[in-house]
Design a protein around this motif. Structure first.
Motif, short mmCIF file in Angstrom:
data_model
loop_
_atom_site.label_atom_id
_atom_site.label_comp_id
_atom_site.label_asym_id
_atom_site.label_seq_id
_atom_site.Cartn_x
_atom_site.Cartn_y
_atom_site.Cartn_z
N ASN A 14 0.73 -1.63 0.00
CA ASN A 14 0.59 -0.15 -0.29
C ASN A 14 0.83 1.33 -0.41
OD1 ASN A 14 -2.42 -1.14 -0.18
ND2 ASN A 14 -2.30 -1.33 2.38
N GLY A 15 0.82 2.34 -0.83
CA GLY A 15 1.01 3.21 -0.89
C GLY A 15 2.00 3.96 -1.49
N PHE A 16 2.67 3.21 -2.50
CA PHE A 16 3.45 3.22 -3.20
C PHE A 16 3.70 4.52 -4.58
CE2 PHE A 16 6.07 3.38 -7.55
CZ PHE A 16 6.98 2.85 -7.18
N LYS A 17 4.25 5.10 -4.49
CA LYS A 17 4.70 7.06 -5.25
C LYS A 17 5.63 6.61 -5.21
CE LYS A 17 0.08 8.90 -4.34
NZ LYS A 17 -0.65 9.46 -2.95
N TRP A 18 6.05 7.85 -6.32
CA TRP A 18 7.32 8.37 -6.49
C TRP A 18 7.73 10.15 -6.29
CZ3 TRP A 18 11.01 4.74 -7.11
CH2 TRP A 18 10.39 4.27 -8.57
N GLN A 19 8.89 9.87 -5.21
CA GLN A 19 8.52 11.30 -5.08
C GLN A 19 8.58 11.89 -6.03
OE1 GLN A 19 13.48 11.98 -4.28
NE2 GLN A 19 12.64 13.69 -5.32
N GLU A 20 8.47 13.74 -6.09
CA GLU A 20 7.75 14.37 -6.66
C GLU A 20 9.09 15.13 -8.27
OE1 GLU A 20 5.69 18.45 -5.59
OE2 GLU A 20 4.87 16.95 -3.97
N GLY A 21 10.18 15.82 -7.72
CA GLY A 21 11.22 15.77 -7.69
C GLY A 21 11.92 14.75 -8.15
N TYR A 22 13.48 15.02 -9.13
CA TYR A 22 14.48 14.22 -9.72
C TYR A 22 15.07 14.99 -9.56
CZ TYR A 22 12.86 16.19 -13.91
OH TYR A 22 12.78 17.09 -15.11
N GLY A 23 16.86 14.28 -9.87
CA GLY A 23 17.63 14.93 -10.68
C GLY A 23 18.33 14.28 -11.65
N ALA A 24 18.68 15.27 -12.78
CA ALA A 24 18.97 14.92 -13.14
C ALA A 24 20.40 15.30 -14.20
CB ALA A 24 18.19 15.36 -14.63
N PHE A 25 21.51 14.43 -14.36
CA PHE A 25 22.90 14.90 -14.50
C PHE A 25 23.06 14.98 -15.50
CE2 PHE A 25 21.68 14.41 -10.51
CZ PHE A 25 21.68 15.78 -9.68
N THR A 26 23.97 15.44 -16.72
CA THR A 26 24.34 15.42 -17.63
C THR A 26 25.98 13.69 -17.88
OG1 THR A 26 26.13 17.16 -17.80
CG2 THR A 26 24.39 17.01 -18.95
N VAL A 27 26.41 13.45 -18.41
CA VAL A 27 27.01 11.89 -18.21
C VAL A 27 27.68 12.05 -20.05
CG1 VAL A 27 28.26 9.67 -18.46
CG2 VAL A 27 26.05 10.55 -17.19
N GLY A 28 29.00 12.98 -19.83
CA GLY A 28 30.21 12.45 -20.94
C GLY A 28 30.55 11.14 -21.03
N LYS A 29 30.91 11.22 -22.66
CA LYS A 29 31.34 9.61 -22.84
C LYS A 29 32.75 9.13 -22.30
CE LYS A 29 32.02 7.00 -26.52
NZ LYS A 29 31.16 5.71 -26.39
N SER A 30 33.31 10.15 -21.83
CA SER A 30 34.53 9.65 -20.55
C SER A 30 34.30 9.34 -19.33
CB SER A 30 35.59 10.97 -21.20
OG SER A 30 34.73 11.87 -20.48
N ASN A 31 32.67 9.89 -19.29
CA ASN A 31 32.44 8.72 -17.98
C ASN A 31 31.81 8.79 -17.74
OD1 ASN A 31 33.06 9.41 -15.51
ND2 ASN A 31 31.47 11.46 -14.55
N LEU A 32 31.11 7.63 -18.68
CA LEU A 32 30.38 6.74 -19.08
C LEU A 32 30.38 5.35 -18.29
CD1 LEU A 32 27.63 6.31 -20.40
CD2 LEU A 32 28.95 5.17 -22.58
N GLN A 33 31.67 4.75 -18.65
CA GLN A 33 31.81 3.41 -17.69
C GLN A 33 31.83 3.85 -16.03
OE1 GLN A 33 31.77 0.35 -18.76
NE2 GLN A 33 31.71 1.49 -20.07
N ALA A 34 32.35 4.46 -15.75
CA ALA A 34 32.27 5.44 -14.12
C ALA A 34 30.89 5.67 -13.98
CB ALA A 34 32.97 6.62 -13.82
#
Length: 150
Positions: free
Chosen positions: A91-111
């Motif tokens: 009972n009661g499942f919901k997601w939070q209202e907001g979110y985080g969105a961060f860009t990822v460069g190809k050089s950082n992809l594996q990390a």
């Protein structure tokens, strides 16, 4: 768009409402698979997903024609409806209202993939709130703590 090239990679993260531990191990794989289906149906590509009981991390490749808020506005409500229907005993499942969105460069992809892959180990020593604050501080993103995890 001919002669237009892009590689738009985003690390997305959000929590369950009030960081409730709804995403148990026996549920996690099914929820993540469903989120993948929603993302691919919308025309994006889920490269990696993982999380723990109270939040998810996604690595998503998006086309130029898609906006992050539009994709998330598809994922969260649809996956909430699916979760409630699939697991009526929880009972009661919901997601939070907001979110985080961060860009990822190809050089950082594996990390980033390794970071998402190791969520269970990582969260033995750090909370979701501490993790999110670290991301925001590293990226120089201002925030008000009282609205951080709404």
């Amino acid at each position: 768009m001919s002669h237009t090239f892009s590689n738009l990679l985003f690390h997305l993260v959000w929590s369950t409402k009030n960081r409730e531990p709804f995403i148990k191990k026996e549920i996690k794989h099914r929820l993540h698979s469903y989120i993948r289906t929603v993302i691919e149906r919308e025309g994006a590509n889920l490269l990696f997903i993982n999380g723990v009981e109270d939040h998810v991390h996604l690595l998503v490749a998006m086309p130029l024609t898609m906006l992050i808020p539009d994709l998330i506005e598809k994922i969260k409500p649809v996956s909430t409806k699916w979760f409630v229907k699939t697991f009526p005993e929880i009972n009661g499942f919901k997601w939070q209202e907001g979110y985080g969105a961060f860009t990822v460069g190809k050089s950082n992809l594996q990390a980033v993939i390794k970071y998402i892959e190791n969520q269970e180990e990582h969260h033995k020593t750090i909370s979701f709130e501490e993790e999110l604050i670290s991301f925001l501080d590293t990226q120089g993103i201002p925030y008000d703590k009282k609205y951080l995890l709404g």
